[in-house]
Design an enzyme around this catalytic site. Sequence first.
Site, PDB file in Angstrom:
ATOM      1  N   GLY A 146      44.990  27.726  31.144  1.00 53.68           N
ATOM      2  CA  GLY A 146      46.365  28.494  31.372  1.00 53.68           C
ATOM      3  C   GLY A 146      47.289  29.810  30.875  1.00 53.68           C
ATOM      4  O   GLY A 146      48.200  30.109  30.806  1.00 53.68           O
TER       5      GLY A 146
ATOM      6  N   ASN B 198      45.441  26.164  25.520  1.00 58.20           N
ATOM      7  CA  ASN B 198      46.912  26.911  25.556  1.00 58.20           C
ATOM      8  C   ASN B 198      47.436  26.173  27.412  1.00 58.20           C
ATOM      9  O   ASN B 198      48.966  25.801  26.940  1.00 58.20           O
ATOM     10  CB  ASN B 198      46.732  27.828  25.742  1.00 58.20           C
ATOM     11  CG  ASN B 198      48.279  28.547  26.560  1.00 58.20           C
ATOM     12  OD1 ASN B 198      49.141  29.141  26.044  1.00 58.20           O
ATOM     13  ND2 ASN B 198      48.262  28.984  27.744  1.00 58.20           N
TER      14      ASN B 198
ATOM     15  N   SER C 180      53.120  22.862  19.255  1.00 58.18           N
ATOM     16  CA  SER C 180      55.119  22.831  19.685  1.00 58.18           C
ATOM     17  C   SER C 180      55.448  22.814  18.456  1.00 58.18           C
ATOM     18  O   SER C 180      55.236  21.671  17.695  1.00 58.18           O
ATOM     19  CB  SER C 180      55.892  22.487  20.564  1.00 58.18           C
ATOM     20  OG  SER C 180      56.488  22.128  21.456  1.00 58.18           O
TER      21      SER C 180
ATOM     22  N   TYR D 233      55.545  15.388  25.347  1.00 56.07           N
ATOM     23  CA  TYR D 233      55.980  16.573  25.311  1.00 56.07           C
ATOM     24  C   TYR D 233      55.645  16.466  23.810  1.00 56.07           C
ATOM     25  O   TYR D 233      54.540  17.226  23.231  1.00 56.07           O
ATOM     26  CB  TYR D 233      56.610  16.901  25.983  1.00 56.07           C
ATOM     27  CG  TYR D 233      56.165  18.447  25.743  1.00 56.07           C
ATOM     28  CD1 TYR D 233      55.200  20.009  25.671  1.00 56.07           C
ATOM     29  CD2 TYR D 233      57.527  19.706  24.292  1.00 56.07           C
ATOM     30  CE1 TYR D 233      55.093  20.786  25.883  1.00 56.07           C
ATOM     31  CE2 TYR D 233      56.409  20.998  24.268  1.00 56.07           C
ATOM     32  CZ  TYR D 233      55.655  21.524  25.008  1.00 56.07           C
ATOM     33  OH  TYR D 233      55.485  23.145  24.369  1.00 56.07           O
TER      34      TYR D 233
ATOM     35  N   ILE E  84      59.872  30.813  23.718  1.00 56.26           N
ATOM     36  CA  ILE E  84      58.949  31.565  24.291  1.00 56.26           C
ATOM     37  C   ILE E  84      59.502  32.081  25.572  1.00 56.26           C
ATOM     38  O   ILE E  84      59.461  31.184  26.359  1.00 56.26           O
ATOM     39  CB  ILE E  84      58.057  31.534  24.282  1.00 56.26           C
ATOM     40  CG1 ILE E  84      57.288  31.065  22.513  1.00 56.26           C
ATOM     41  CG2 ILE E  84      57.214  32.688  24.533  1.00 56.26           C
ATOM     42  CD1 ILE E  84      57.683  31.482  21.230  1.00 56.26           C
TER      43      ILE E  84
HETATM   44  P1  NDP Z   1      53.789  28.538  31.664  1.00 56.95           P
HETATM   45  O1  NDP Z   1      54.081  27.425  32.549  1.00 56.95           O
HETATM   46  O2  NDP Z   1      54.410  29.929  32.144  1.00 56.95           O
HETATM   47  O3  NDP Z   1      52.054  28.248  32.142  1.00 56.95           O
HETATM   48  C1  NDP Z   1      51.127  27.019  32.361  1.00 56.95           C
HETATM   49  C2  NDP Z   1      50.431  27.598  32.130  1.00 56.95           C
HETATM   50  O4  NDP Z   1      49.251  26.798  32.414  1.00 56.95           O
HETATM   51  C3  NDP Z   1      49.369  27.984  33.463  1.00 56.95           C
HETATM   52  O5  NDP Z   1      48.819  28.984  33.132  1.00 56.95           O
HETATM   53  C4  NDP Z   1      49.001  27.113  34.335  1.00 56.95           C
HETATM   54  O6  NDP Z   1      48.463  27.651  35.588  1.00 56.95           O
HETATM   55  C5  NDP Z   1      48.766  26.534  32.920  1.00 56.95           C
HETATM   56  N1  NDP Z   1      48.564  24.908  33.619  1.00 56.95           N
HETATM   57  C6  NDP Z   1      49.209  24.017  33.775  1.00 56.95           C
HETATM   58  N2  NDP Z   1      48.522  23.221  33.831  1.00 56.95           N
HETATM   59  C7  NDP Z   1      47.802  22.896  34.392  1.00 56.95           C
HETATM   60  C8  NDP Z   1      46.106  21.902  33.871  1.00 56.95           C
HETATM   61  N3  NDP Z   1      46.616  21.282  34.178  1.00 56.95           N
HETATM   62  N4  NDP Z   1      44.677  23.164  34.136  1.00 56.95           N
HETATM   63  C9  NDP Z   1      45.315  24.156  34.205  1.00 56.95           C
HETATM   64  N5  NDP Z   1      45.081  24.735  33.870  1.00 56.95           N
HETATM   65  C10 NDP Z   1      47.005  24.469  33.651  1.00 56.95           C
HETATM   66  O7  NDP Z   1      53.804  28.026  30.320  1.00 56.95           O
HETATM   67  P2  NDP Z   1      54.039  28.930  28.900  1.00 56.95           P
HETATM   68  O8  NDP Z   1      53.226  29.803  28.808  1.00 56.95           O
HETATM   69  O9  NDP Z   1      55.954  28.874  28.503  1.00 56.95           O
HETATM   70  O10 NDP Z   1      53.177  27.688  28.058  1.00 56.95           O
HETATM   71  C11 NDP Z   1      51.506  27.417  27.905  1.00 56.95           C
HETATM   72  C12 NDP Z   1      51.627  26.918  26.391  1.00 56.95           C
HETATM   73  O11 NDP Z   1      52.423  26.883  24.669  1.00 56.95           O
HETATM   74  C13 NDP Z   1      51.860  25.212  26.670  1.00 56.95           C
HETATM   75  O12 NDP Z   1      50.884  24.382  26.841  1.00 56.95           O
HETATM   76  C14 NDP Z   1      53.191  24.765  26.535  1.00 56.95           C
HETATM   77  O13 NDP Z   1      53.204  24.049  25.760  1.00 56.95           O
HETATM   78  C15 NDP Z   1      53.132  25.796  24.834  1.00 56.95           C
HETATM   79  N6  NDP Z   1      54.761  26.619  24.537  1.00 56.95           N
HETATM   80  C16 NDP Z   1      55.543  26.486  24.914  1.00 56.95           C
HETATM   81  C17 NDP Z   1      56.802  26.974  24.908  1.00 56.95           C
HETATM   82  C18 NDP Z   1      57.533  28.427  25.340  1.00 56.95           C
HETATM   83  O14 NDP Z   1      58.554  27.991  24.845  1.00 56.95           O
HETATM   84  N7  NDP Z   1      57.394  28.270  26.352  1.00 56.95           N
HETATM   85  C19 NDP Z   1      57.237  26.219  23.414  1.00 56.95           C
HETATM   86  C20 NDP Z   1      56.379  25.629  22.556  1.00 56.95           C
HETATM   87  C21 NDP Z   1      54.953  25.866  22.910  1.00 56.95           C
HETATM   88  P3  NDP Z   1      48.806  28.050  37.109  1.00 56.95           P
HETATM   89  O15 NDP Z   1      49.882  29.385  36.788  1.00 56.95           O
HETATM   90  O16 NDP Z   1      47.729  27.880  38.257  1.00 56.95           O
HETATM   91  O17 NDP Z   1      50.070  27.105  37.506  1.00 56.95           O
END
Ligand code: NDP
Length: 244
Positions: A11, A90, A142, A155, A188
């Site tokens: 990710g 991630n 999380s 989740y 975040i």
């Molecule tokens: P985003 O939605 O901004 O980005 C998600 C990322 O994960 C993207 O790079 C996406 O790729 C990739 N992704 C999603 N599904 C898949 C898959 N099946 N295979 C490969 N890559 C995948 O998320 P965040 O940056 O907000 O979150 C990152 C991590 O942090 C996650 O695990 C989330 O649960 C965790 N988190 C986030 C919080 C927040 O407030 N934002 C809070 C707590 C935890 P693509 O761009 O190609 O779609």
Amino acid sequence: MLKGHTAIVTGGSRGIGAAIAVKLASMGADIAVVYAGNENLAQDVCDKCISEYGVNAKAYKCNVAEYDSVKETVAAIKNDLGNVGILINNAGITRDGLIAMMKEPDFDAVIDTNLKGAFNFIRHTSSLFIRGKYGRIVNISSVSGMIGNPGQANYSASKAGVIGLTKAVARELAPKGITCNAVAPGFIGTDMTREITEGNEAIVSAIPLGRVGTPEDVANAVAFLVTADYITGEIIRVDGGMAI
Ligand code: NDP
């Protein structure tokens, strides 16, 4: 500091993962950016790592939920970049809904991506870490996985599972000198949360430090854990004090 090691960041094309990729590149690591569909964004992150920090970086399209695809991707990364020593699990998704109405595919998709995805990458990198006598695994959990969140049973379960996975793997791989830790972010500012957090005073007032976190806040905690030699099985909250 991390020169000579390749870091896999799942990710890594957006949000928190992109900030982690750039941070680890700034510390000298070569970077494998794993993404689901956003090829251009993944390539932009790689270009930034290469041009600003002079490391090698390459993007890999892979659905983390698919065991065999992850196996092939890890093999390709090993072949292209070598010395796989750092894994940041991630990639994550949400499919929120109240439990009485949650659809089965939404439960499965979240568990498969957030929990099984982390398993898949640990499963296929751990032998490389053991052979290389070095390994740093950081899983992104999380606070939802620690305190539970209404409307997020799938989740919260996936992120609580990531904590159990982290602790078991930490104990299992410690004798090999490999560490496994987790970071538990609160709110975040990314694509995942933008709709919920933007202009939402109720959320900000529930955060003792008085602001939504940035992807860089999380990346800094990940960088700390990657460089910590004597910490394993630890879960660090990066939530501005929300879950104290
Ligand atoms: P985003 O939605 O901004 O980005 C998600 C990322 O994960 C993207 O790079 C996406 O790729 C990739 N992704 C999603 N599904 C898949 C898959 N099946 N295979 C490969 N890559 C995948 O998320 P965040 O940056 O907000 O979150 C990152 C991590 O942090 C996650 O695990 C989330 O649960 C965790 N988190 C986030 C919080 C927040 O407030 N934002 C809070 C707590 C935890 P693509 O761009 O190609 O779609």
